[in-house]
Design an enzyme around this catalytic site. Structure first.
Site, mmCIF file in Angstrom:
data_model
loop_
_atom_site.group_PDB
_atom_site.id
_atom_site.type_symbol
_atom_site.label_atom_id
_atom_site.label_comp_id
_atom_site.label_asym_id
_atom_site.label_seq_id
_atom_site.Cartn_x
_atom_site.Cartn_y
_atom_site.Cartn_z
ATOM 1 N N ASP A 77 -14.968 3.691 7.924
ATOM 2 C CA ASP A 77 -13.933 4.625 7.477
ATOM 3 C C ASP A 77 -14.514 5.651 6.509
ATOM 4 O O ASP A 77 -14.167 6.827 6.563
ATOM 5 C CB ASP A 77 -12.774 3.870 6.811
ATOM 6 N N SER A 108 -7.579 4.641 9.502
ATOM 7 C CA SER A 108 -8.289 4.709 8.219
ATOM 8 C C SER A 108 -7.616 3.801 7.186
ATOM 9 O O SER A 108 -8.252 2.958 6.547
ATOM 10 C CB SER A 108 -8.288 6.173 7.748
ATOM 11 N N ARG A 110 -14.102 13.871 8.630
ATOM 12 C CA ARG A 110 -12.783 14.493 8.875
ATOM 13 C C ARG A 110 -12.487 15.549 7.824
ATOM 14 O O ARG A 110 -11.932 16.618 8.110
ATOM 15 C CB ARG A 110 -11.681 13.414 8.841
ATOM 16 N N LYS A 117 -8.808 -0.673 6.149
ATOM 17 C CA LYS A 117 -9.065 -1.183 4.789
ATOM 18 C C LYS A 117 -8.077 -2.296 4.423
ATOM 19 O O LYS A 117 -8.438 -3.283 3.795
ATOM 20 C CB LYS A 117 -8.992 -0.027 3.783
ATOM 21 N N HIS A 124 0.834 -1.210 0.000
ATOM 22 C CA HIS A 124 0.000 0.000 0.000
ATOM 23 C C HIS A 124 0.861 1.249 0.000
ATOM 24 O O HIS A 124 1.811 1.360 0.768
ATOM 25 C CB HIS A 124 -0.895 0.013 1.257
HETATM 26 N N1 URA Z 1 -5.574 7.556 3.048
HETATM 27 C C1 URA Z 1 -6.612 6.999 3.718
HETATM 28 O O1 URA Z 1 -7.175 5.999 3.287
HETATM 29 N N2 URA Z 1 -6.996 7.573 4.881
HETATM 30 C C2 URA Z 1 -6.403 8.663 5.410
HETATM 31 O O2 URA Z 1 -6.807 9.121 6.461
HETATM 32 C C3 URA Z 1 -5.342 9.232 4.685
HETATM 33 C C4 URA Z 1 -4.935 8.661 3.509
#
Ligand code: URA
Length: 435
Positions: free
Chosen positions: A161, A183, A168, A187, A82
């Protein structure tokens, strides 16, 4: 539990119990947590932070808020990679087939680009016919058959999220380490791989602008991953200038094809090899970095990495003739070379601004539903530390109208800081966090 008590506790800097965090996420998903309370809670976290245990509990609760992928039918140690997002970041397109060719099963969910950063899914969609929406069954079958599949993230992956991120975004609470880490990692954990290699980008074109911020985010994510039972490592890599040579969707796919054929830009290949080595290590294919580098270089030289990419494209419906002959990709109507108006050294490239220029050319989305022009973008010809004579070409713009080109030219000139002082090139790998 009353939500107001949880907010009060966090506001006063007290630790929350695991149960309180879990109940809050349950209430969020069932619609029982009003926006005003969520936003007050997020602001309390920004000021008071969360400790390691709270962050891990929050991440797991977010992971469990929706679908989780069951990849147990895939043989071997599945490794996910990632990137926290950057400009010109086509690393996945090269490193995933490379390590898959060496025996690491890669079952990857990716996202689309938003704002100044590009997304792997968009880049792949520039290959005619390529399908990013594949069923879970086909996805698993493809990884077992060829060792690599890449699909668009399902909409019900970590829905908590989505809700928290949207809040946010509009309450100035994005920039908080535990919130960013939970966050991203919720995932990743929901995507079902056994091990995770994180590429935390650092510099002007990234979310994290300085190394200490990036390191602390990386350490938090590594702890979450390991705490949730997945071997997790992170590299902090340079995003103080665009990665590689091209920024723009089909331009980056062509660059990735060239890299797989052994013609990658050296700085870009450094990042590819460093991440690939970690993937081979956590995938237990090699026992040392030296062995990893040797195998990866062989897989590029003998064409097996390139062949794996072709197999992958073909398996997901893409027209492989474009991979064999990248000159078939459609091109932008116009090009314009940007010439330096002074001599000196490239001291800085405002990378976020470069990403925004490509977005305004049509290569990215300002809003979720914008349609992308796959052909537009930039060739970055001069990098930080390069010497420049007056009149040298620093970049080439690919666009579709003269107005677009003229505007982009001004922006590129502004994005380059050229000074008399000779500065060192920035290292590509800034740190490695394994525990
Ligand atoms: N990428 C994400 O998936 N979440 C964040 O908070 C910042 C970058």
């Amino acid at each position: 539990m009353r939500m107001v008590d949880i907010i009060e506790k966090k506001k006063n800097g007290q630790e929350l119990a695991d149960e309180e965090i879990r109940e809050m996420i349950t209430a969020l998903i069932s619609g029982d947590l009003p926006d005003y309370q969520l936003s007050a809670f997020l602001m309390a976290v920004v000021f008071q932070g969360m400790n390691e245990r709270e962050t891990l509990t929050l991440t797991k609760a977010m992971r469990d808020s929706g679908d989780t992928m069951d990849l147990s039918k895939i043989h071997g140690i599945k490794v996910d990679k990632h990137s926290s997002g950057g400009v010109g970041d086509k690393t996945t397109l090269v490193v995933a087939p490379l390590v898959a060719a060496l025996g690491v099963p890669v079952a990857k969910m990716s996202g689309r680009g938003l704002g100044h950063t590009g997304g792997t899914i968009d880049k792949l969609e520039s290959i005619p016919g390529f399908q990013v929406n594949i069923s879970e069954e086909d996805f698993i079958h493809q990884v077992n058959r060829i060792g690599f599949a890449l699909a668009s993230q399902t909409s019900n992956l970590a829905p908590a999220d989505k809700k928290i991120y949207a809040m946010r975004d509009v309450t100035a609470t994005v920039q908080q380490r535990s919130l960013i880490a939970s966050s991203i990692m919720s995932k990743k954990l929901a995507s079902g791989s056994d091990a995770i290699v994180l590429d935390v980008k650092c510099g002007d074109g990234a979310f994290m602008k300085d190394v200490s911020e990036a390191r602390s985010l990386a350490e938090t994510m590594v702890k979450i991953g390991n705490g949730a039972g997945k071997e997790t490592v992170a590299l902090i890599t340079n995003m103080a200038e665009p990665l590689g040579t091209y920024v723009g969707n089909n331009l980056e796919v062509i660059e990735a094809i060239e890299a797989l054929k052994g013609n990658g830009e050296p700085g870009f290949m450094e990042v590819v090899y460093a991440l690939g080595a970690q993937m081979l290590l956590v995938g237990k294919i090699v026992s040392s970095k030296e062995e990893a580098y040797k195998k990866m270089k062989e897989a590029i030289e003998d064409g097996s990495a390139f062949l794996k990419f072709k197999e992958f494209v073909s398996s997901q419906g893409g027209d492989v003739s474009y991979i064999d002959d990248p000159s078939k990709f459609p091109k932008a109507k116009l090009t314009l070379e940007v010439h330096s108006d002074r001599k000196g050294y490239v001291n800085k490239i405002h990378t976020e601004a470069i990403g925004e220029t490509v977005m305004r050319l049509g290569g990215g989305r300002a809003k979720k539903d914008d349609v992308i022009d796959m052909t537009v973008g930039l060739k970055i010809q001069k990098k930080v530390g390069d010497m420049i004579s007056e009149g040298d070409t620093i970049a080439v713009i690919y666009g579709n109208t003269k107005e677009q080109l003229a505007q982009a030219e001004k922006e590129v000139l502004m994005a380059y800081e050229i000074t008399d002082k000779n500065i060192d090139k920035i290292p590509m790998i800034l740190d490695e966090i394994t525990q």
